[in-house]
Design an enzyme around this catalytic site. Structure first.
Site, mmCIF file in Angstrom:
data_model
loop_
_atom_site.group_PDB
_atom_site.id
_atom_site.type_symbol
_atom_site.label_atom_id
_atom_site.label_comp_id
_atom_site.label_asym_id
_atom_site.label_seq_id
_atom_site.Cartn_x
_atom_site.Cartn_y
_atom_site.Cartn_z
ATOM 1 N N CYS A 116 0.820 -1.221 0.000
ATOM 2 C CA CYS A 116 0.000 0.000 0.000
ATOM 3 C C CYS A 116 0.848 1.263 0.000
ATOM 4 O O CYS A 116 0.371 2.341 -0.322
ATOM 5 C CB CYS A 116 -0.923 -0.008 1.214
ATOM 6 S SG CYS A 116 -1.939 -1.472 1.232
ATOM 7 N N HIS A 257 -3.848 6.890 1.888
ATOM 8 C CA HIS A 257 -4.152 5.565 1.340
ATOM 9 C C HIS A 257 -5.585 5.209 1.732
ATOM 10 O O HIS A 257 -6.026 5.482 2.844
ATOM 11 C CB HIS A 257 -3.171 4.545 1.913
ATOM 12 C CG HIS A 257 -3.515 3.136 1.568
ATOM 13 N ND1 HIS A 257 -3.652 2.703 0.270
ATOM 14 C CD2 HIS A 257 -3.770 2.049 2.348
ATOM 15 C CE1 HIS A 257 -3.960 1.433 0.269
ATOM 16 N NE2 HIS A 257 -4.055 1.002 1.519
ATOM 17 N N ASN A 287 -10.240 -0.481 -1.885
ATOM 18 C CA ASN A 287 -8.801 -0.362 -1.676
ATOM 19 C C ASN A 287 -8.080 -0.874 -2.924
ATOM 20 O O ASN A 287 -8.074 -2.077 -3.183
ATOM 21 C CB ASN A 287 -8.421 -1.170 -0.429
ATOM 22 C CG ASN A 287 -6.947 -1.082 -0.088
ATOM 23 O OD1 ASN A 287 -6.139 -0.615 -0.888
ATOM 24 N ND2 ASN A 287 -6.599 -1.545 1.100
#
Ligand code: UT7
Length: 334
Positions: A116, A257, A287
């Protein structure tokens, strides 16, 4: 840090596959419900690539649009860096594939794995190349086809992730102009097992047993990752802000994020940044791992919120554990 040349971020673009997987559609696939997903994560739907679509396929239209917006040609690029955990292949690097598709004839290219935090890690590399004077223009990409790594029998993970791609053009600018002012990264490998793909690497090559145990798919201990994410996201941005003597008032946009609304909100609160300054795309994208930040930057740009001189804080946390933050002033300046 004293630099003679600053890496400035001058254009952004993103690309999402057409197909949308809604929470209602997931209800037919696993034991879940829209209310649980929405209240626990903030996610309502995510884009899923058609079978056979690779990361470089998603990146190509984003990269072409990004070069147009930066008003440069592909052969003016010195380098391409792709942050991804779902590369087209193990060999060659996806960056090489994209370099060829884009006809970026002069550019070197490589991939970088940092889950990520992949986009911020890629940005940090690009900044170093440019600040050292070894490159003038670099395409920095964050992209993932998470649907290739997600187990659609596992309700704890399959509701979270989506596919997407985004990129920015980073170029050499004057030392006192806009650009990447500072960044930091961190790592805690003791958290590795909490968010990982157990098999398919050299530690556990694919075999029949791996496949029958579904160990080729992404595994996450959500609660553990959640606790670390809430702490580390805030700390990473806070440490950078303290180093630069910034308060929440000095930040125009926080681009975090996109893993969970319940991680983003306390992060913003701790930094003293109102939610009106936070860019969120997880409701419609889920995500997208390496792509979350460039996709959110692209949203901000399209909404007219990311303009020349805009002061932006990027922050990410994820598998590794790995995290990073970056403070930049957008655009080429006047
Ligand atoms: O981008 C990389 C970094 N990743 C992250 O930052 C993700 C961090 N983690 C999270 O965002 C959250 O932990 C999740 C969204 C993954 C899970 O939310 P949670 O509030 O931590 O839920 P939980 O894991 O504590 O599960 C609560 C309950 C459990 O049932 P019991 O044991 O209480 O009966 C789960 O089995 O919810 C159950 N559950 C579900 N129920 C319906 C887990 N997944 C689902 C589901 N639908 N999809």
């Amino acid at each position: 840090m004293l630099v003679t040349c600053r890496a400035r971020v001058v254009a952004v673009a993103g690309h999402l596959p057409e197909r949308v997987l809604t929470n209602a559609m997931l209800e037919d696939m696993v034991d879940t419900c829209d209310e649980w997903i929405t209240s626990r994560t903030g996610i309502r739907e995510r884009h899923i690539a058609a079978p056979g679509t690779s990361v470089s396929d998603l990146l190509l239209p984003a990269a072409q649009r990004c070069l147009e917006r930066a008003e440069i040609e592909a052969d003016q690029l010195d380098g391409i860096i792709v942050g991804t955990i779902t590369p087209d292949h193990v060999i060659p690097a996806t960056g090489n594939v994209l370099q060829h598709k884009l006809k970026a004839s002069r550019a070197w290219a490589f991939d970088l794995i940092n889950a990520c935090n992949g986009f911020i890690a890629a940005l940090s590399c690009a900044a170093s190349w440019i600040e050292s004077g070894r490159a003038q223009r670099i395409l920095v990409c964050g992209a993932d086809v998470m649907s290739s790594l997600v187990d659609y029998q596992d309700r704890e993970t399959c509701i979270l992730f989506g596919d997407g791609a985004g990129c920015v053009v980073v170029e050499a600018g004057t030392a006192d102009g806009p650009g990447i002012i500072d960044l930091l990264m961190g790592s805690d490998g003791s958290g590795a097992a909490n968010l990982c793909v157990p098999a398919s690497g050299s530690a556990e090559p694919i075999n029949g047993e791996v496949l029958s145990q579904r160990r080729q798919f992404l595994h996450q201990d959500g609660q553990v990752v959640f606790k670390h994410a809430v702490r580390r996201m805030a700390e990473a941005a806070d440490e950078l802000m303290q180093r630069l003597h910034l308060t929440g008032d000095d930040i125009d946009l926080l681009v975090p994020h996109q893993a969970n609304r319940r991680i983003i909100e306390p992060t913003a609160r701790r930094l003293g940044i109102g939610m009106d300054k936070v860019i969120m795309n997880l409701e419609l994208c889920g995500n997208t791992t390496g792509a979350t930040i460039p996709l959110a930057l692209n949203d901000a740009w399209q909404e007219g919120r990311l303009t020349d001189g805009c002061r932006v804080m990027l922050v990410a946390f994820g598998g590794g554990f790995a995290w990073g933050s970056c403070y930049l002033v957008w655009g080429r300046g006047t």
